[in-house]
Design a protein around this motif. Structure first.
Motif, PDB file in Angstrom:
ATOM      1  N   PRO A  93       6.504  13.495  -2.607  1.00  0.00           N
ATOM      2  CA  PRO A  93       5.062  13.070  -1.654  1.00  0.00           C
ATOM      3  C   PRO A  93       3.992  13.256  -2.893  1.00  0.00           C
ATOM      4  O   PRO A  93       3.877  14.470  -3.446  1.00  0.00           O
ATOM      5  CB  PRO A  93       5.506  13.422  -0.509  1.00  0.00           C
ATOM      6  N   VAL A  94       2.883  12.281  -2.617  1.00  0.00           N
ATOM      7  CA  VAL A  94       1.469  12.897  -2.827  1.00  0.00           C
ATOM      8  C   VAL A  94       0.741  12.533  -1.709  1.00  0.00           C
ATOM      9  O   VAL A  94       0.119  11.338  -0.782  1.00  0.00           O
ATOM     10  CB  VAL A  94       1.054  11.217  -3.950  1.00  0.00           C
ATOM     11  N   ALA A  95      -0.019  13.696  -1.400  1.00  0.00           N
ATOM     12  CA  ALA A  95      -1.373  13.447  -1.108  1.00  0.00           C
ATOM     13  C   ALA A  95      -2.576  13.165  -1.283  1.00  0.00           C
ATOM     14  O   ALA A  95      -3.240  13.350  -2.280  1.00  0.00           O
ATOM     15  CB  ALA A  95      -1.167  15.154  -0.118  1.00  0.00           C
ATOM     16  N   ARG A  96      -3.303  12.251   0.272  1.00  0.00           N
ATOM     17  CA  ARG A  96      -4.933  12.404  -0.593  1.00  0.00           C
ATOM     18  C   ARG A  96      -6.014  13.240   1.133  1.00  0.00           C
ATOM     19  O   ARG A  96      -5.772  12.992   1.456  1.00  0.00           O
ATOM     20  CB  ARG A  96      -5.273  10.737   0.051  1.00  0.00           C
ATOM     21  N   ALA A  97      -6.617  13.282   0.337  1.00  0.00           N
ATOM     22  CA  ALA A  97      -7.395  14.065   1.008  1.00  0.00           C
ATOM     23  C   ALA A  97      -9.415  14.154   0.306  1.00  0.00           C
ATOM     24  O   ALA A  97      -9.800  13.664  -0.364  1.00  0.00           O
ATOM     25  CB  ALA A  97      -8.222  15.819  -0.224  1.00  0.00           C
ATOM     26  N   ALA A  98      -9.436  13.838   1.748  1.00  0.00           N
ATOM     27  CA  ALA A  98     -11.447  13.891   2.227  1.00  0.00           C
ATOM     28  C   ALA A  98     -11.989  14.942   1.463  1.00  0.00           C
ATOM     29  O   ALA A  98     -13.307  13.241   0.678  1.00  0.00           O
ATOM     30  CB  ALA A  98     -11.462  13.270   3.438  1.00  0.00           C
ATOM     31  N   ASN A  99     -11.561  15.954   1.522  1.00  0.00           N
ATOM     32  CA  ASN A  99     -12.218  16.495   0.359  1.00  0.00           C
ATOM     33  C   ASN A  99     -11.576  17.623   0.106  1.00  0.00           C
ATOM     34  O   ASN A  99     -11.162  18.611   0.460  1.00  0.00           O
ATOM     35  CB  ASN A  99     -13.429  17.297   1.308  1.00  0.00           C
ATOM     36  N   LEU A 100     -11.430  17.489  -1.410  1.00  0.00           N
ATOM     37  CA  LEU A 100     -10.309  18.449  -2.349  1.00  0.00           C
ATOM     38  C   LEU A 100     -11.053  20.209  -2.159  1.00  0.00           C
ATOM     39  O   LEU A 100     -10.334  20.663  -1.910  1.00  0.00           O
ATOM     40  CB  LEU A 100     -10.760  17.713  -3.640  1.00  0.00           C
ATOM     41  N   THR A 101     -12.440  20.013  -1.236  1.00  0.00           N
ATOM     42  CA  THR A 101     -12.488  21.272  -1.855  1.00  0.00           C
ATOM     43  C   THR A 101     -11.831  22.210  -0.497  1.00  0.00           C
ATOM     44  O   THR A 101     -11.885  23.004   0.111  1.00  0.00           O
ATOM     45  CB  THR A 101     -13.998  21.909  -1.356  1.00  0.00           C
ATOM     46  N   ARG A 102     -12.119  21.209   0.397  1.00  0.00           N
ATOM     47  CA  ARG A 102     -11.734  21.958   2.025  1.00  0.00           C
ATOM     48  C   ARG A 102     -10.445  22.085   2.206  1.00  0.00           C
ATOM     49  O   ARG A 102      -9.820  23.000   2.954  1.00  0.00           O
ATOM     50  CB  ARG A 102     -12.271  20.883   2.967  1.00  0.00           C
ATOM     51  N   ALA A 103      -9.834  21.316   1.354  1.00  0.00           N
ATOM     52  CA  ALA A 103      -8.355  20.992   1.570  1.00  0.00           C
ATOM     53  C   ALA A 103      -7.045  22.311   0.883  1.00  0.00           C
ATOM     54  O   ALA A 103      -6.769  22.614   0.664  1.00  0.00           O
ATOM     55  CB  ALA A 103      -7.513  19.979   0.562  1.00  0.00           C
ATOM     56  N   LEU A 104      -8.473  22.772   0.161  1.00  0.00           N
ATOM     57  CA  LEU A 104      -8.245  24.075  -0.600  1.00  0.00           C
ATOM     58  C   LEU A 104      -8.281  25.518  -0.096  1.00  0.00           C
ATOM     59  O   LEU A 104      -7.523  26.290   0.471  1.00  0.00           O
ATOM     60  CB  LEU A 104      -8.283  23.779  -2.493  1.00  0.00           C
ATOM     61  N   GLU A 105      -9.038  25.042   0.579  1.00  0.00           N
ATOM     62  CA  GLU A 105      -9.940  26.544   1.644  1.00  0.00           C
ATOM     63  C   GLU A 105      -8.490  26.411   3.093  1.00  0.00           C
ATOM     64  O   GLU A 105      -8.321  27.598   3.215  1.00  0.00           O
ATOM     65  CB  GLU A 105     -11.638  25.801   2.158  1.00  0.00           C
ATOM     66  N   ALA A 106      -8.150  25.022   3.137  1.00  0.00           N
ATOM     67  CA  ALA A 106      -7.133  25.262   4.049  1.00  0.00           C
ATOM     68  C   ALA A 106      -5.941  25.783   3.441  1.00  0.00           C
ATOM     69  O   ALA A 106      -5.494  26.523   4.156  1.00  0.00           O
ATOM     70  CB  ALA A 106      -6.230  24.127   4.498  1.00  0.00           C
ATOM     71  N   TYR A 107      -6.165  25.545   2.282  1.00  0.00           N
ATOM     72  CA  TYR A 107      -4.302  26.137   2.004  1.00  0.00           C
ATOM     73  C   TYR A 107      -4.295  27.288   1.943  1.00  0.00           C
ATOM     74  O   TYR A 107      -3.512  28.456   2.303  1.00  0.00           O
ATOM     75  CB  TYR A 107      -4.175  25.561   0.375  1.00  0.00           C
ATOM     76  N   LYS A 108      -5.573  28.389   1.116  1.00  0.00           N
ATOM     77  CA  LYS A 108      -5.604  29.306   1.122  1.00  0.00           C
ATOM     78  C   LYS A 108      -5.572  29.861   2.346  1.00  0.00           C
ATOM     79  O   LYS A 108      -5.212  31.245   2.800  1.00  0.00           O
ATOM     80  CB  LYS A 108      -7.688  29.509   0.488  1.00  0.00           C
ATOM     81  N   PRO A 122       0.715  -0.882   0.310  1.00  0.00           N
ATOM     82  CA  PRO A 122       0.633   0.066   0.201  1.00  0.00           C
ATOM     83  C   PRO A 122       0.937   1.065   0.054  1.00  0.00           C
ATOM     84  O   PRO A 122       1.866   1.233   0.499  1.00  0.00           O
ATOM     85  CB  PRO A 122      -0.903  -0.240   1.529  1.00  0.00           C
ATOM     86  N   TYR A 123       0.425   2.226  -0.565  1.00  0.00           N
ATOM     87  CA  TYR A 123       0.715   3.542  -0.901  1.00  0.00           C
ATOM     88  C   TYR A 123       1.290   4.500   0.564  1.00  0.00           C
ATOM     89  O   TYR A 123      -0.006   4.515   0.530  1.00  0.00           O
ATOM     90  CB  TYR A 123       0.750   4.503  -2.189  1.00  0.00           C
ATOM     91  N   GLU A 124       1.967   4.972   1.060  1.00  0.00           N
ATOM     92  CA  GLU A 124       1.548   5.729   2.163  1.00  0.00           C
ATOM     93  C   GLU A 124       1.652   7.270   2.056  1.00  0.00           C
ATOM     94  O   GLU A 124       2.465   7.924   1.129  1.00  0.00           O
ATOM     95  CB  GLU A 124       3.186   5.728   2.756  1.00  0.00           C
ATOM     96  N   TYR A 125       0.161   7.760   1.838  1.00  0.00           N
ATOM     97  CA  TYR A 125       0.179   8.984   1.311  1.00  0.00           C
ATOM     98  C   TYR A 125       0.586  10.091   2.417  1.00  0.00           C
ATOM     99  O   TYR A 125       0.423   9.676   3.417  1.00  0.00           O
ATOM    100  CB  TYR A 125      -1.233   9.270   0.981  1.00  0.00           C
ATOM    101  N   ALA A 126       0.405  10.969   1.691  1.00  0.00           N
ATOM    102  CA  ALA A 126       0.581  12.604   3.200  1.00  0.00           C
ATOM    103  C   ALA A 126      -0.939  13.194   3.303  1.00  0.00           C
ATOM    104  O   ALA A 126      -1.443  12.605   2.691  1.00  0.00           O
ATOM    105  CB  ALA A 126       1.837  13.615   2.358  1.00  0.00           C
ATOM    106  N   HIS A 127      -0.618  14.246   4.035  1.00  0.00           N
ATOM    107  CA  HIS A 127      -1.545  14.522   4.622  1.00  0.00           C
ATOM    108  C   HIS A 127      -1.506  16.590   4.185  1.00  0.00           C
ATOM    109  O   HIS A 127      -0.246  16.790   2.937  1.00  0.00           O
ATOM    110  CB  HIS A 127      -1.928  14.966   6.284  1.00  0.00           C
ATOM    111  N   PRO A 128      -2.403  16.692   3.071  1.00  0.00           N
ATOM    112  CA  PRO A 128      -2.469  17.870   2.142  1.00  0.00           C
ATOM    113  C   PRO A 128      -1.134  19.309   3.687  1.00  0.00           C
ATOM    114  O   PRO A 128      -0.323  19.257   2.893  1.00  0.00           O
ATOM    115  CB  PRO A 128      -3.571  17.930   2.014  1.00  0.00           C
ATOM    116  N   VAL A 136      -1.948  16.565  -4.713  1.00  0.00           N
ATOM    117  CA  VAL A 136      -2.830  16.145  -3.577  1.00  0.00           C
ATOM    118  C   VAL A 136      -3.849  15.317  -5.062  1.00  0.00           C
ATOM    119  O   VAL A 136      -4.506  15.770  -6.397  1.00  0.00           O
ATOM    120  CB  VAL A 136      -3.337  17.447  -3.580  1.00  0.00           C
ATOM    121  N   VAL A 137      -4.155  14.310  -4.298  1.00  0.00           N
ATOM    122  CA  VAL A 137      -5.655  13.669  -5.368  1.00  0.00           C
ATOM    123  C   VAL A 137      -6.262  13.617  -4.116  1.00  0.00           C
ATOM    124  O   VAL A 137      -6.596  13.057  -3.060  1.00  0.00           O
ATOM    125  CB  VAL A 137      -4.929  12.128  -5.382  1.00  0.00           C
TER     126      VAL A 137
END
Length: 313
Positions: free
Chosen positions: A219-234, A144-150, A194-195
């Motif tokens: 690294p590749v990170a996996r987000a449960a909700n991409l929209t929320r991850a983008l808002e957190a980046y902002k 299994p691939y070890e995904y990072a957190h966004p 991020v995926v």
């Protein structure tokens, strides 16, 4: 006369009709196979027992940070995966397999890399492992691939004293496109990809191969909700830039690419989803004088990453 015939029948030497069996028996049989593949050897029995256990044991369930294990099936796919350095835990080899160049190369690559278990298994076990696919006697287990957190991607960039350069994929389902994006991100100084967790390509063996080794560095990170991850980046100070055919500005005119930025790439057919598009600070387009309607995700990401790297140089 009868006695003479008896003496002749007891004479040593090749008998009439032997077909050269004695001569073939003197021919070499190639290098001695590893102990794990020699029938009757203790290591062979242990390997067979482990193979059966691996088939029956359910895959471990992570908390969202890991992908699922994968099987690469068939002689050519297995050899190609090993050549490209795809991570692997075990190579399963069918008992009494017909030894050809691909089998020998697979065994040699496993020996050279080290850290990969070599196990022999009966064909019925391999059939069960692969759900009846044509495995041709070779099955490679990918962990299994070890995904990072966004959030880890931006944090790592700041720790290095750099402005984060991140790519997010929205609705990209082809693992080869994901691998191509990872490769481009690595080439142009990106800090990760991020995926989404669902309905998106993951880091499969195909993605690893397409990345040409870049997946080991980027690294590749996996987000449960991409929209929320983008808002957190902002909120963390990053500018979110979405690629769209009807974008308000051209990529070459966007100064924001020189700072902390997330580049969002949609699927080739549908583009950005509505919620993701509304979350973007800017929607930009790539000018295409040749008249093409769209670019695939890997090419589009490479164009924008180049522009971002040029501005940061």
């Amino acid at each position: 006369m009868a006695a003479n015939n008896r003496r002749m029948s007891g004479k040593k030497g090749a008998q009439v009709g032997s077909g050269g069996q004695r001569r073939r028996g003197l021919e070499g049989k190639g290098p001695t196979p590893p102990a794990e593949m020699r029938k009757g050897h203790k290591k062979n029995r242990i390997a067979n027992a482990k193979a059966k256990q691996a088939v029956r044991r359910p895959a471990p369930r992570g908390r969202g940070g890991k992908g699922t294990s994968e099987m690469v099936v068939g002689r050519n796919p297995v050899v190609e995966a090993l050549r490209e350095g795809v991570p692997a835990t075990t190579l399963y080899v069918q008992q009494f397999i017909d030894n050809d160049e691909r089998v020998r190369e697979a065994l040699q690559l496993v020996a050279d890399r080290g850290g990969i278990h070599l196990m022999e298994a009966p064909r019925p076990e391999l059939d069960r492992m692969t759900n009846g696919l044509n495995h041709q006697g070779l099955v490679l287990q990918v962990p299994p691939y070890e995904y990072a957190h966004p959030e880890d991607l931006a944090a790592a960039a700041y720790d290095e004293g750099e402005d984060p350069l991140i790519v997010a994929l929205d609705g990209v389902t082809d693992p080869r496109n994901l691998g191509a994006v990872v490769r481009s991100a690595s080439a142009f100084g990106g800090h990760g990809v991020v995926v989404p967790e669902r309905r998106a390509a993951g880091m499969t063996a195909g993605a690893w191969k397409t990345s040409a080794g870049a997946a080991a560095r980027t690294p590749v990170a996996r987000a449960a909700n991409l929209t929320r991850a983008l808002e957190a980046y902002k909120k963390a100070g990053l500018v979110v830039v979405g690629l769209a055919a009807d974008g308000e500005a051209e990529v070459g005119d966007l100064e924001a690419l020189g700072g902390p930025v997330v580049i969002v790439v949609g699927s080739e057919g549908k583009g950005l989803s509505r919620l993701v598009g509304e979350t973007c600070d800017f929607r930009v387009r790539i000018p295409m004088p040749g008249g093409a309607e769209s670019l695939n995700a890997g090419v589009a990401a490479g164009v924008v990453l180049y522009e971002a790297a040029r501005r940061r140089a």
